[in-house]
Scaffold this active site. Structure first.
Site, PDB file in Angstrom:
ATOM      1  N   TYR A 159       0.849  -1.206   0.000  1.00 43.24           N
ATOM      2  CA  TYR A 159       0.000   0.000   0.000  1.00 43.24           C
ATOM      3  C   TYR A 159       0.886   1.257   0.000  1.00 43.24           C
ATOM      4  CZ  TYR A 159      -3.291   3.439   2.054  1.00 43.24           C
ATOM      5  OH  TYR A 159      -4.069   4.544   2.318  1.00 43.24           O
ATOM      6  N   LYS A 163       0.981   4.498  -2.648  1.00 41.96           N
ATOM      7  CA  LYS A 163       0.716   5.887  -2.246  1.00 41.96           C
ATOM      8  C   LYS A 163       1.927   6.777  -2.547  1.00 41.96           C
ATOM      9  CE  LYS A 163      -3.513   5.821  -0.730  1.00 41.96           C
ATOM     10  NZ  LYS A 163      -4.551   6.622  -1.418  1.00 41.96           N
TER      11      LYS A 163
HETATM   12  N1  LIG Z   1      -8.401   5.302   6.557  1.00 42.98           N
HETATM   13  C1  LIG Z   1      -7.109   5.609   6.659  1.00 42.98           C
HETATM   14  O1  LIG Z   1      -6.449   5.315   7.677  1.00 42.98           O
HETATM   15  C2  LIG Z   1      -6.436   6.364   5.555  1.00 42.98           C
HETATM   16  C3  LIG Z   1      -5.222   6.983   5.831  1.00 42.98           C
HETATM   17  C4  LIG Z   1      -4.569   7.686   4.833  1.00 42.98           C
HETATM   18  C5  LIG Z   1      -5.122   7.734   3.565  1.00 42.98           C
HETATM   19  N2  LIG Z   1      -6.303   7.120   3.316  1.00 42.98           N
HETATM   20  C6  LIG Z   1      -6.822   7.170   1.954  1.00 42.98           C
HETATM   21  O2  LIG Z   1      -8.026   7.897   1.946  1.00 42.98           O
HETATM   22  C7  LIG Z   1      -8.820   7.468   0.852  1.00 42.98           C
HETATM   23  C8  LIG Z   1     -10.236   7.195   1.345  1.00 42.98           C
HETATM   24  O3  LIG Z   1     -10.219   6.098   2.237  1.00 42.98           O
HETATM   25  P1  LIG Z   1     -11.228   5.959   3.449  1.00 42.98           P
HETATM   26  O4  LIG Z   1     -10.404   5.902   4.670  1.00 42.98           O
HETATM   27  O5  LIG Z   1     -12.298   6.968   3.342  1.00 42.98           O
HETATM   28  O6  LIG Z   1     -11.755   4.484   3.245  1.00 42.98           O
HETATM   29  P2  LIG Z   1     -13.098   3.943   2.575  1.00 42.98           P
HETATM   30  O7  LIG Z   1     -14.283   4.501   3.245  1.00 42.98           O
HETATM   31  O8  LIG Z   1     -12.934   2.470   2.526  1.00 42.98           O
HETATM   32  O9  LIG Z   1     -13.020   4.565   1.110  1.00 42.98           O
HETATM   33  C9  LIG Z   1     -12.307   3.972   0.061  1.00 42.98           C
HETATM   34  C10 LIG Z   1     -13.200   4.078  -1.156  1.00 42.98           C
HETATM   35  O10 LIG Z   1     -12.494   3.616  -2.314  1.00 42.98           O
HETATM   36  C11 LIG Z   1     -13.441   2.953  -3.119  1.00 42.98           C
HETATM   37  N3  LIG Z   1     -12.841   2.050  -4.076  1.00 42.98           N
HETATM   38  C12 LIG Z   1     -12.077   0.948  -3.836  1.00 42.98           C
HETATM   39  N4  LIG Z   1     -11.765   0.347  -4.998  1.00 42.98           N
HETATM   40  C13 LIG Z   1     -12.353   1.086  -5.976  1.00 42.98           C
HETATM   41  C14 LIG Z   1     -12.406   0.970  -7.377  1.00 42.98           C
HETATM   42  N5  LIG Z   1     -11.801  -0.013  -8.039  1.00 42.98           N
HETATM   43  N6  LIG Z   1     -13.106   1.909  -8.055  1.00 42.98           N
HETATM   44  C15 LIG Z   1     -13.745   2.913  -7.439  1.00 42.98           C
HETATM   45  N7  LIG Z   1     -13.719   3.081  -6.103  1.00 42.98           N
HETATM   46  C16 LIG Z   1     -13.034   2.169  -5.386  1.00 42.98           C
HETATM   47  C17 LIG Z   1     -14.309   2.190  -2.120  1.00 42.98           C
HETATM   48  O11 LIG Z   1     -15.533   1.830  -2.721  1.00 42.98           O
HETATM   49  P3  LIG Z   1     -16.264   0.465  -2.327  1.00 42.98           P
HETATM   50  O12 LIG Z   1     -16.119   0.324  -0.839  1.00 42.98           O
HETATM   51  O13 LIG Z   1     -17.665   0.695  -2.788  1.00 42.98           O
HETATM   52  O14 LIG Z   1     -15.531  -0.582  -3.076  1.00 42.98           O
HETATM   53  C18 LIG Z   1     -14.466   3.219  -1.016  1.00 42.98           C
HETATM   54  O15 LIG Z   1     -15.595   4.052  -1.252  1.00 42.98           O
HETATM   55  C19 LIG Z   1      -8.116   6.254   0.250  1.00 42.98           C
HETATM   56  O16 LIG Z   1      -7.358   6.646  -0.876  1.00 42.98           O
HETATM   57  C20 LIG Z   1      -7.180   5.831   1.357  1.00 42.98           C
HETATM   58  O17 LIG Z   1      -6.054   5.139   0.847  1.00 42.98           O
HETATM   59  C21 LIG Z   1      -6.982   6.444   4.282  1.00 42.98           C
END
Ligand SMILES: NC(=O)c1ccc[n+]([C@@H]2O[C@H](COP(=O)([O-])OP(=O)(O)OC[C@H]3O[C@@H](n4cnc5c(N)ncnc54)[C@H](OP(=O)(O)O)[C@@H]3O)[C@@H](O)[C@H]2O)c1
Length: 253
Positions: A159, A163
């Site tokens: 991951y 990123k």
């Molecule tokens: N949570 C953390 O600790 C964290 C920390 C740093 C950065 N981030 C980043 O923040 C962003 C949002 O994450 P989040 O924490 O809000 O988690 P989240 O609620 O799981 O959101 C991730 C989203 O990505 C979508 N997704 C996955 N595969 C996809 C695909 N092939 N096409 C279109 N959409 C897709 C998912 O849709 P479905 O669920 O419908 O598949 C989900 O809505 C991500 O880029 C993540 O890497 C998260």
């Protein structure tokens, strides 16, 4: 076009089901944002959210299907959305997958899925979005990178490397857009309690979707290029980045 006070009026979210993205959109609609397009992997799950945003004051709320992995169709999709909905002040790139590190270390297909969605998917949408924003002469691409990309950790390098790649690409894209009226804002959260991290032990300095949303809205108002959430991670990472590898890989991160 942002209004006279600089408020965002229209937003396109790629990864519209993301918890962080939805917290951000709720906050924007609580301000002056009136057009919201949620491009989502599973649009059928977002009907209630769309109703909620309408009730909160958004006048146009559309949920459209989007697969970050289907890169061949992205330019046409992006063009179609800009043609249909007009200018966007903000495009938020919020999709992403964490993957299973243990599996991905030994199964190339699992590792490639993380790279395809997080890295290739970002490039594939960011290029046509930047091109449309150059044409409109304004706009901000906001992208959810991660502290994990600042230095790939032993426990999370699949991951983390995806990123790191998307973050580096977006830094360069932002530099290439200087003088066009278009900006790129890279957001680097630490651990955020969302669907993605459900069931995992929170890391130190863990935060919430609402805190990330606040930081994004503040960053948009300030015209920031980089936003760390929480802000102290900037200093933590500037130290960790220089720790020698034999020591870094033994740290309990
Ligand atoms: N949570 C953390 O600790 C964290 C920390 C740093 C950065 N981030 C980043 O923040 C962003 C949002 O994450 P989040 O924490 O809000 O988690 P989240 O609620 O799981 O959101 C991730 C989203 O990505 C979508 N997704 C996955 N595969 C996809 C695909 N092939 N096409 C279109 N959409 C897709 C998912 O849709 P479905 O669920 O419908 O598949 C989900 O809505 C991500 O880029 C993540 O890497 C998260």
């Amino acid at each position: 076009m942002r209004d006279a006070l600089g408020n965002v009026q229209s937003v396109l979210v790629l990864g519209g089901g993301s918890d962080i993205a939805l917290a951000t959109v709720r906050s924007l609609v609580g301000g002056r944002t009136r057009t919201v397009v949620l491009a989502a992997h599973h649009p059928e799950k977002l009907a209630d959210v769309a109703d909620e945003l309408r009730a909160a004051g958004a006048t146009t709320v559309e949920v459209v299907p989007f697969d970050a992995d289907a890169v061949d169709g992205h330019t046409a999709l992006v063009d179609g959305w800009f043609d249909r909905f007009g200018d966007f002040d903000v495009v938020l790139i919020a999709f992403g997958v964490l993957g299973d590190q243990d599996v991905a270390e030994v199964d190339a297909e699992a590792a490639l899925e993380v790279a395809r969605v997080n890295y290739l998917g970002t490039i594939s949408v960011a290029v046509p979005v930047a091109q449309r924003m150059r044409g409109q002469g304004h706009g901000t691409i906001v992208a959810l990178s991660s502290v994990a990309g600042e230095r790939a950790r032993r426990s999370n390098f699949v991951y983390g490397s995806s990123k790191a790649g998307m973050d580096a690409f977006l830094q360069g894209l932002g530099d290439s857009l200087v003088g066009t009226g278009v900006k790129v804002m890279i957001v680097r959260p630490g651990f955020v309690a969302t669907k993605m991290t459900e069931g995992l032990n929170p890391a130190p300095l863990a935060t919430t979707s609402d805190a990330v949303a606040d930081a994004i809205v503040t960053g948009l108002a300030r015209g920031s290029e980089t936003v760390w959430v929480p802000g102290t991670l900037r200093y933590v990472m500037s130290v960790l980045r220089h720790v020698p590898r034999p020591i870094f890989r033994k740290l309990p991160l």
